[in-house]
Design a protein around this motif. Structure first.
Motif, PDB file in Angstrom:
ATOM      1  N   SER A 248       0.829  -1.213   0.000  1.00 26.21           N
ATOM      2  CA  SER A 248       0.000   0.000   0.000  1.00 26.21           C
ATOM      3  C   SER A 248       0.856   1.252   0.000  1.00 26.21           C
ATOM      4  CB  SER A 248      -0.942  -0.003   1.205  1.00 26.21           C
ATOM      5  OG  SER A 248      -0.217  -0.115   2.418  1.00 26.21           O
TER       6      SER A 248
ATOM      7  N   MET B  82       1.502   2.172  -3.597  1.00 28.28           N
ATOM      8  CA  MET B  82       0.342   2.824  -4.220  1.00 28.28           C
ATOM      9  C   MET B  82       0.227   4.281  -3.762  1.00 28.28           C
ATOM     10  SD  MET B  82      -0.710   0.327  -6.043  1.00 28.28           S
ATOM     11  CE  MET B  82       0.999  -0.259  -6.032  1.00 28.28           C
TER      12      MET B  82
ATOM     13  N   GLN C 129      -7.770   2.249   1.023  1.00 28.65           N
ATOM     14  CA  GLN C 129      -7.571   2.579  -0.389  1.00 28.65           C
ATOM     15  C   GLN C 129      -8.677   2.003  -1.273  1.00 28.65           C
ATOM     16  OE1 GLN C 129      -3.593   1.214  -1.291  1.00 28.65           O
ATOM     17  NE2 GLN C 129      -2.614   2.934  -0.245  1.00 28.65           N
TER      18      GLN C 129
ATOM     19  N   LEU D 274      -6.376   0.539  -9.049  1.00 28.11           N
ATOM     20  CA  LEU D 274      -5.834  -0.244  -7.943  1.00 28.11           C
ATOM     21  C   LEU D 274      -6.550  -1.584  -7.902  1.00 28.11           C
ATOM     22  CD1 LEU D 274      -5.639   2.427  -5.075  1.00 28.11           C
ATOM     23  CD2 LEU D 274      -3.945   1.886  -6.831  1.00 28.11           C
TER      24      LEU D 274
ATOM     25  N   VAL E 243      -2.369  -5.081  -2.446  1.00 28.60           N
ATOM     26  CA  VAL E 243      -2.822  -4.190  -3.514  1.00 28.60           C
ATOM     27  C   VAL E 243      -1.705  -4.041  -4.536  1.00 28.60           C
ATOM     28  CG1 VAL E 243      -2.035  -2.115  -2.283  1.00 28.60           C
ATOM     29  CG2 VAL E 243      -3.809  -1.913  -4.046  1.00 28.60           C
TER      30      VAL E 243
ATOM     31  N   LEU F 223      -0.885  -2.031  -8.699  1.00 30.76           N
ATOM     32  CA  LEU F 223      -1.291  -0.989  -9.653  1.00 30.76           C
ATOM     33  C   LEU F 223      -1.414  -1.622 -11.037  1.00 30.76           C
ATOM     34  CD1 LEU F 223      -1.750   2.126  -9.902  1.00 30.76           C
ATOM     35  CD2 LEU F 223       0.635   2.270 -10.645  1.00 30.76           C
TER      36      LEU F 223
END
Length: 341
Positions: free
Chosen positions: A257, A260, A278, A295, A305, A307
């Protein structure tokens, strides 16, 4: 008198029985090391190690996101506490100034208040000036009363601020304790994973970590739908090969995270710190509607997570055994996606 008993002598047969029992107990203890056929339990296969290490990493990552959330709240509590303390200090400064002025005014009134105004008028060399002064004194009395009211108000404000600061300080202490608990959990999981990996050969460890997909120059990325999404993808591409460090948000190391957050910070967009916050940023989208810059989230607890960059791939920070890299999104259980911009 109490009866005395003679010592009981064991027979040779009894000694043999005791020795046999001892050997049997030793055999039971040894059974924890050897399997039923009398051989040592085999070392786990690389696949078994990978499965167990993956589980430990997922559990550590879930604890990392909880740590990140607690740290974010601790930072907010620390900031609020600082603001409250600064405001209380400013009000105390003003309070001290008003108290000094109030004290000087009260002393002046005490010094000049001994004579009746009519007598002061009769004795005055300049009655007109005295009458003007009396009117000023009356107005000063009104100001004196207003000053007292202001001082009382300042005291109430300062006490309120101190009460709020005490609440924030208690919240901060609680968050710090929570951080320590999560940190201990993370460290324990990662230590267990390292011990398992240490039992493998270097070649097996290299195979388990997988190929480091990550030279940004030749890597093709689908066109992003807008400039901010493109900027986030561009930032993530530049960080390929950066190490995974839990709790890190860059610029040289990241957790999932944190990568991101850093990517979208570079694009001028503020993201919350944790995966589970998020996923509620922007708007939810379906898997078949994914576009670069979205995401993508994984596992039922929303603990990971990445991208999205197009063609079923993402850039993500996997775990401590692998750096920031490109990976297919179907290598983990898909949990949802969100479009930030």
């Amino acid at each position: 008198m109490a009866a005395h008993r003679k010592p009981r002598h064991l027979s040779a047969g009894g000694g043999r029985a005791r020795k046999a029992a001892t050997l049997a107990l030793a055999g039971v203890a040894t059974a924890t090391v050897f399997d039923g056929s009398g051989h040592a339990a085999p070392d786990p296969t690389p696949a078994q190690v990978k499965a167990e290490v993956d589980t430990l990493y997922r559990e550590a990552e879930a604890a990392t996101e909880q740590y990140n959330g607690a740290k974010e709240k601790a930072d907010q509590a620390r900031k609020r506490l600082g603001l409250l303390q600064d405001e209380a200090a400013r009000k105390e400064e003003r309070l001290n100034s008003e108290r000094e002025a109030l004290g000087a005014s009260a002393a002046a009134q005490y010094r000049s208040g001994g004579l009746d105004p009519a007598v002061q008028l009769a004795l005055s060399d300049d009655p007109d000036a005295f009458l003007d002064g009396a009117a000023f004194a009356e107005r000063a009395g009104d100001r004196h009363s207003a000053a007292v009211t202001r001082v009382r108000g300042r005291l109430r404000e300062i006490e309120r601020l101190r009460g709020s600061a005490r609440v924030e300080l208690a919240a901060l202490s609680s968050r710090r304790a929570e951080l320590e608990r999560h940190k201990a959990t993370i460290d324990g999981k990662l230590t267990s994973a390292r011990r398992l990996l240490a039992r493998l050969t270097a070649e097996d460890r290299a195979r388990l970590s997988g190929p480091a997909t990550g030279n940004p120059a030749p890597m093709t990325v689908a066109a992003a739908p807008n400039a901010r999404a493109a900027a986030a993808v561009s930032y993530a591409r530049q960080k390929l090969g950066s190490p995974y460090v839990w709790g890190a948000t860059g610029p040289d190391a990241f957790d999932c995270s944190g990568l991101m957050q850093a990517a979208y910070r570079a694009a001028g967009v503020a993201l919350p710190r944790t995966t589970y916050a998020q996923i509620d940023t922007g708007r939810r989208i379906s898997r078949d509607a994914l576009r670069p810059g979205d995401l993508v989230f994984f596992y039922s607890g929303i603990s990971h997570v990445g991208l999205y960059i197009g063609d079923g791939r993402m850039i993500h920070a996997p775990n401590p055994s692998a750096p920031v890299r490109v990976a297919p999104i179907d290598q983990m259980p898909f949990a949802g996606a969100t479009r930030v911009v």
